[in-house]
Write an enzyme that holds these catalytic residues in place. Structure first.
Site, PDB file in Angstrom:
ATOM      1  N   ARG A   1      40.137 -34.803  -1.060  1.00 27.75           N
ATOM      2  CA  ARG A   1      40.103 -35.947  -0.461  1.00 27.75           C
ATOM      3  C   ARG A   1      41.335 -35.112   0.845  1.00 27.75           C
ATOM      4  O   ARG A   1      42.577 -34.097   0.146  1.00 27.75           O
ATOM      5  CB  ARG A   1      40.719 -36.978  -0.345  1.00 27.75           C
ATOM      6  CG  ARG A   1      41.242 -38.084   0.293  1.00 27.75           C
ATOM      7  CD  ARG A   1      41.165 -39.219  -0.506  1.00 27.75           C
ATOM      8  NE  ARG A   1      42.153 -39.677  -0.577  1.00 27.75           N
ATOM      9  CZ  ARG A   1      42.634 -41.011  -1.263  1.00 27.75           C
ATOM     10  NH1 ARG A   1      41.536 -42.047  -0.600  1.00 27.75           N
ATOM     11  NH2 ARG A   1      43.479 -41.493  -1.626  1.00 27.75           N
TER      12      ARG A   1
ATOM     13  N   ARG B   1      47.388 -35.380   0.683  1.00 22.24           N
ATOM     14  CA  ARG B   1      48.216 -36.403   0.499  1.00 22.24           C
ATOM     15  C   ARG B   1      49.030 -36.220  -0.636  1.00 22.24           C
ATOM     16  O   ARG B   1      48.373 -36.187  -1.988  1.00 22.24           O
ATOM     17  CB  ARG B   1      47.547 -37.846   0.130  1.00 22.24           C
ATOM     18  CG  ARG B   1      47.589 -38.825   0.634  1.00 22.24           C
ATOM     19  CD  ARG B   1      46.728 -40.219   1.071  1.00 22.24           C
ATOM     20  NE  ARG B   1      47.465 -41.082  -0.409  1.00 22.24           N
ATOM     21  CZ  ARG B   1      46.685 -42.051  -0.327  1.00 22.24           C
ATOM     22  NH1 ARG B   1      45.794 -42.685   0.413  1.00 22.24           N
ATOM     23  NH2 ARG B   1      46.716 -42.746  -1.516  1.00 22.24           N
TER      24      ARG B   1
ATOM     25  N   ARG C   1      47.387 -42.194 -11.252  1.00 24.41           N
ATOM     26  CA  ARG C   1      47.288 -43.959 -10.381  1.00 24.41           C
ATOM     27  C   ARG C   1      45.674 -44.150 -10.976  1.00 24.41           C
ATOM     28  O   ARG C   1      46.154 -45.727 -11.095  1.00 24.41           O
ATOM     29  CB  ARG C   1      46.700 -42.516  -9.531  1.00 24.41           C
ATOM     30  CG  ARG C   1      48.242 -42.662  -8.168  1.00 24.41           C
ATOM     31  CD  ARG C   1      47.869 -42.105  -6.868  1.00 24.41           C
ATOM     32  NE  ARG C   1      46.992 -42.827  -5.952  1.00 24.41           N
ATOM     33  CZ  ARG C   1      46.120 -41.802  -5.013  1.00 24.41           C
ATOM     34  NH1 ARG C   1      46.224 -40.607  -5.107  1.00 24.41           N
ATOM     35  NH2 ARG C   1      45.754 -42.477  -3.931  1.00 24.41           N
TER      36      ARG C   1
HETATM   37  P1  ADP Z   1      45.164 -45.896  -3.057  1.00 21.91           P
HETATM   38  O1  ADP Z   1      43.950 -46.460  -3.180  1.00 21.91           O
HETATM   39  O2  ADP Z   1      44.047 -44.014  -2.775  1.00 21.91           O
HETATM   40  O3  ADP Z   1      45.039 -45.518  -4.228  1.00 21.91           O
HETATM   41  P2  ADP Z   1      47.258 -47.063  -1.772  1.00 21.91           P
HETATM   42  O4  ADP Z   1      47.350 -45.960  -0.483  1.00 21.91           O
HETATM   43  O5  ADP Z   1      46.562 -48.156  -1.325  1.00 21.91           O
HETATM   44  O6  ADP Z   1      45.695 -45.309  -2.033  1.00 21.91           O
HETATM   45  O7  ADP Z   1      48.174 -46.249  -2.047  1.00 21.91           O
HETATM   46  C1  ADP Z   1      49.511 -45.418  -2.226  1.00 21.91           C
HETATM   47  C2  ADP Z   1      50.182 -46.054  -3.077  1.00 21.91           C
HETATM   48  O8  ADP Z   1      51.950 -47.606  -2.149  1.00 21.91           O
HETATM   49  C3  ADP Z   1      50.304 -46.402  -4.681  1.00 21.91           C
HETATM   50  O9  ADP Z   1      49.945 -45.687  -5.523  1.00 21.91           O
HETATM   51  C4  ADP Z   1      51.139 -47.088  -4.148  1.00 21.91           C
HETATM   52  O10 ADP Z   1      52.704 -46.417  -4.710  1.00 21.91           O
HETATM   53  C5  ADP Z   1      52.154 -47.443  -3.183  1.00 21.91           C
HETATM   54  N1  ADP Z   1      51.285 -49.334  -3.260  1.00 21.91           N
HETATM   55  C6  ADP Z   1      49.939 -49.447  -2.462  1.00 21.91           C
HETATM   56  N2  ADP Z   1      49.717 -50.887  -2.492  1.00 21.91           N
HETATM   57  C7  ADP Z   1      50.485 -51.894  -3.089  1.00 21.91           C
HETATM   58  C8  ADP Z   1      50.426 -52.754  -4.012  1.00 21.91           C
HETATM   59  N3  ADP Z   1      50.067 -53.927  -3.578  1.00 21.91           N
HETATM   60  N4  ADP Z   1      51.695 -52.699  -5.011  1.00 21.91           N
HETATM   61  C9  ADP Z   1      52.482 -51.990  -5.267  1.00 21.91           C
HETATM   62  N5  ADP Z   1      52.544 -50.226  -4.937  1.00 21.91           N
HETATM   63  C10 ADP Z   1      51.295 -50.769  -3.382  1.00 21.91           C
END
Ligand code: ADP
Length: 201
Positions: free
Chosen positions: A127, A138, A149
């Site tokens: 990605r 990223r 993750r």
């Molecule tokens: P992905 O779904 O690809 O892991 P996101 O863009 O949704 O990526 O999230 C990236 C990062 O942002 C997460 O790994 C976390 O650190 C933070 N994050 C996003 N949404 C939340 C949430 N609802 N609660 C806590 N941390 C969050």
């Protein structure tokens, strides 16, 4: 329509969120995008979130919940929204239910995008995103962080699907296939046709 989109990193939540929200006519609200915008804008919120994000950990609930509450209070989210990346813990799901109940609202449907682990790792390692005209990886898509993750997802976020199943709101969507096929499955599960209009039955 008030929709929550769940699914592991790499399931295609961001892509589907944009398409589904546009068809249904509600804003797509991505907590990941809001955090990333705050990190690049070097805001106080971004400074607080960055360490957790870089490590592939969740940002603490109190920070995230307050941010989502503020966003949902904006006028464009009054009549509906699609949440992408929130809730990610049971505590966040409970707080969301409470905030909506205070306004006399509830969720209409929760979609879980399902993709097997091998496919996720394959998608995430390839990605790239566009930043200032360049395709870059990223920071949290590096292989070690991706593994972490996915672990965080299994431990903290997978139970959220069970929470919504208990509420009778959950639909599991096979997220392998063409983007349009996945969109059609998701819309059907929320009682809408391919154009996002409610199906009359
Ligand atoms: P992905 O779904 O690809 O892991 P996101 O863009 O949704 O990526 O999230 C990236 C990062 O942002 C997460 O790994 C976390 O650190 C933070 N994050 C996003 N949404 C939340 C949430 N609802 N609660 C806590 N941390 C969050």
């Amino acid at each position: 329509m008030r929709v929550v989109l769940l699914g592991p990193p790499g399931a295609g939540k961001g892509t589907q969120a944009q398409i589904i929200a546009a068809k249904v006519g509600v804003p797509a609200i991505s907590t990941g995008d809001i955090f990333r915008a705050n990190v690049s804008g070097q805001t106080e919120l971004g400074r607080k979130a960055k360490t957790y994000m870089d490590a592939g950990d969740l940002v603490p609930d109190e920070i995230t919940v307050a941010m989502v509450k503020d966003r949902l209070a904006e006028p464009d989210a009054k009549a509906g929204f699609l949440l992408d990346g929130f809730p990610r813990t049971i505590a966040q799901a409970e707080q969301l239910r409470e905030s909506l109940a205070e306004l006399g609202h509830r969720l209409d449907c929760v979609l879980e995008l399902v993709v097997d682990q091998e496919e996720l790792v394959r998608r995430l390692s390839g990605r790239r995103m566009l930043v200032d005209g360049q395709m870059v990886q990223r920071d949290d898509d590096k292989p070690e962080t991706v593994r972490h993750r996915l672990e965080v997802y299994r431990e903290q976020t997978a139970p959220v699907a069970g929470f919504y199943e208990g509420e009778g709101l959950l639909s599991r969507i096979d997220a392998i296939g063409e983007v349009e096929e996945v969109t059609a499955r998701a819309l059907a599960a929320c009682g809408a046709d391919d154009t996002g209009q409610p199906t009359s039955d």
